[in-house]
Design a protein around this motif. Structure first.
Motif, PDB file in Angstrom:
ATOM      1  N   ALA A 127       0.791  -1.205   0.079  1.00  0.00           N
ATOM      2  CA  ALA A 127      -0.126  -0.039   0.213  1.00  0.00           C
ATOM      3  C   ALA A 127       0.762   1.304  -0.122  1.00  0.00           C
ATOM      4  N   GLU A 128       1.995   1.420   0.781  1.00  0.00           N
ATOM      5  CA  GLU A 128       2.861   2.366   0.916  1.00  0.00           C
ATOM      6  C   GLU A 128       3.194   2.708  -0.425  1.00  0.00           C
ATOM      7  N   ILE A 129       3.978   1.601  -1.231  1.00  0.00           N
ATOM      8  CA  ILE A 129       4.529   1.939  -2.629  1.00  0.00           C
ATOM      9  C   ILE A 129       3.691   2.389  -3.386  1.00  0.00           C
ATOM     10  N   LEU A 130       2.660   1.986  -3.512  1.00  0.00           N
ATOM     11  CA  LEU A 130       1.475   2.118  -4.396  1.00  0.00           C
ATOM     12  C   LEU A 130       1.031   3.468  -4.320  1.00  0.00           C
ATOM     13  N   LEU A 131       0.939   3.967  -3.084  1.00  0.00           N
ATOM     14  CA  LEU A 131       0.813   5.549  -2.692  1.00  0.00           C
ATOM     15  C   LEU A 131       1.761   6.302  -3.284  1.00  0.00           C
ATOM     16  N   GLU A 132       3.235   6.144  -3.146  1.00  0.00           N
ATOM     17  CA  GLU A 132       4.124   6.665  -3.573  1.00  0.00           C
ATOM     18  C   GLU A 132       3.963   6.847  -5.092  1.00  0.00           C
ATOM     19  N   ILE A 133       3.711   5.709  -6.002  1.00  0.00           N
ATOM     20  CA  ILE A 133       3.822   5.940  -7.375  1.00  0.00           C
ATOM     21  C   ILE A 133       2.484   6.748  -7.798  1.00  0.00           C
ATOM     22  N   ARG A 134       1.353   6.572  -7.270  1.00  0.00           N
ATOM     23  CA  ARG A 134       0.185   7.189  -7.571  1.00  0.00           C
ATOM     24  C   ARG A 134       0.298   8.772  -7.743  1.00  0.00           C
ATOM     25  N   LEU A 155      -5.826  -5.543   3.995  1.00  0.00           N
ATOM     26  CA  LEU A 155      -4.536  -5.545   4.406  1.00  0.00           C
ATOM     27  C   LEU A 155      -3.832  -4.379   3.636  1.00  0.00           C
ATOM     28  N   THR A 156      -4.305  -4.084   2.377  1.00  0.00           N
ATOM     29  CA  THR A 156      -3.488  -2.926   1.598  1.00  0.00           C
ATOM     30  C   THR A 156      -4.048  -1.615   1.674  1.00  0.00           C
ATOM     31  N   ARG A 157      -4.766  -1.311   2.642  1.00  0.00           N
ATOM     32  CA  ARG A 157      -5.267   0.037   2.999  1.00  0.00           C
ATOM     33  C   ARG A 157      -4.530   0.706   4.026  1.00  0.00           C
ATOM     34  N   ILE A 158      -4.146   2.025   3.719  1.00  0.00           N
ATOM     35  CA  ILE A 158      -3.337   2.847   4.675  1.00  0.00           C
ATOM     36  C   ILE A 158      -4.028   4.138   4.655  1.00  0.00           C
ATOM     37  N   PRO A 159      -3.927   4.922   5.705  1.00  0.00           N
ATOM     38  CA  PRO A 159      -4.339   6.230   5.381  1.00  0.00           C
ATOM     39  C   PRO A 159      -3.988   7.158   3.978  1.00  0.00           C
TER      40      PRO A 159
END
Ligand code: MF3
Ligand code: CO
Ligand code: CO
Length: 262
Positions: free
Chosen positions: A26-33, A255-259
């Motif tokens: 989740a953290e890395i997907l957020l970085e990419i988006r 499991l893949t959800r973060i703020p």
């Protein structure tokens, strides 16, 4: 559809590992988006993801993936723009204001897997594109809500399909959600459609990737000559959202959800 294969029930220790890998995914997907904007290429986004994996000592389950003898997948993200449904291969394509893009990202860490995808707007997009993304996200969340012990597997797909069909959209049948854990793709297949009340009973400790793909027009997909990129047959827009979700006695745990994530 065969429901005969065994669906893994994860122990508390295994669930801890899946929570860890899910959070990192989740953290890395957020970085990419957060880097997706007009002018950047899908290849740039792939390199950003690749560096993030390297920095944390994580592996990509996408890179080199080659089920059934197709060309090995050459990247660590899938970047599917506009009429591309899933598995768009990153490259020199520049994102433009008005595009929508599905970013799908997976991580392998100590033999455990996370898998998550989001569709986002690049700048201002058409109201139809906004509605498609909102509907697809809502349909995923409704599917996730069905992940309670005692329900049946097809209750998930039924809830997803009902929401998307209510808008007159096409729900893709050619690709499905899946169990996830020791492998990125494990039994069972989790279709995004179907009649309710069918298939195995859901139990605490099962972990599935829930990933509706929804088209404005025809639900039919076609795979390009690169062996991967799936596009709508009529050129209509498509959206895709995905989360890795654990069934607990208290209901679904994403499991893949973060703020900040979808
Ligand atoms: N992440 C995709 C899924 O949701 C699978 C990608 S396979 C790849 O199931 F090889 F394209 F990366
Ligand atoms: Co995925
Ligand atoms: Co998946």
């Amino acid at each position: 559809m065969s429901f005969a294969e065994r669906i893994a029930i994860r122990s508390r220790r295994e669930i801890e590992q899946m929570r860890d890998v899910g959070k990192m995914t989740a953290e890395i997907l957020l970085e990419i988006r957060n880097r997706a904007e007009p002018g950047i290429t899908t290849g740039d986004l792939d390199r950003i993801a690749s560096k993030a994996l390297e920095k944390r000592g994580l592996n990509s389950p996408f890179l080199g993936y080659a089920p059934g003898g197709v060309a090995p997948y050459p990247a660590v993200i899938c970047a599917s723009v506009n009429d591309e449904i899933v598995h768009g291969i990153p490259g020199p394509r520049e994102l433009r204001e008005g595009d929508i893009i599905s970013l799908d990202f997976g991580v392998e860490h100590r033999g455990w897997h996370g898998d998550t995808a989001v569709t986002i707007a690049i700048g201002d997009v058409d109201p139809e594109a906004e509605k498609l993304m909102a509907t697809t996200k809502a349909s995923m969340d409704l599917g996730i809500e069905q992940m309670v012990p005692g329900n049946r597997l097809s209750d998930i797909g039924h809830a997803i399909e009902k929401r998307a069909l209510a808008e007159g959209y096409g729900v893709v049948h050619q690709f499905v959600g899946h169990g996830i854990g020791r492998e990125m793709h494990e039994p069972p297949q989790v279709p995004n459609y179907g009649r309710p009340g069918r298939g195995p009973r859901l139990r605490a400790g099962m972990i599935f990737a829930i990933e509706p793909m929804v088209n404005v027009g025809s639900d039919k997909a076609r795979v390009l000559d690169d062996d991967w990129t799936a596009v709508t047959v009529d050129g209509s827009l498509s959206a895709h959202f995905e989360h890795t979700v654990l069934i607990t006695d208290d209901g679904p745990e994403v499991l893949t959800r973060i703020p900040g994530s979808h």
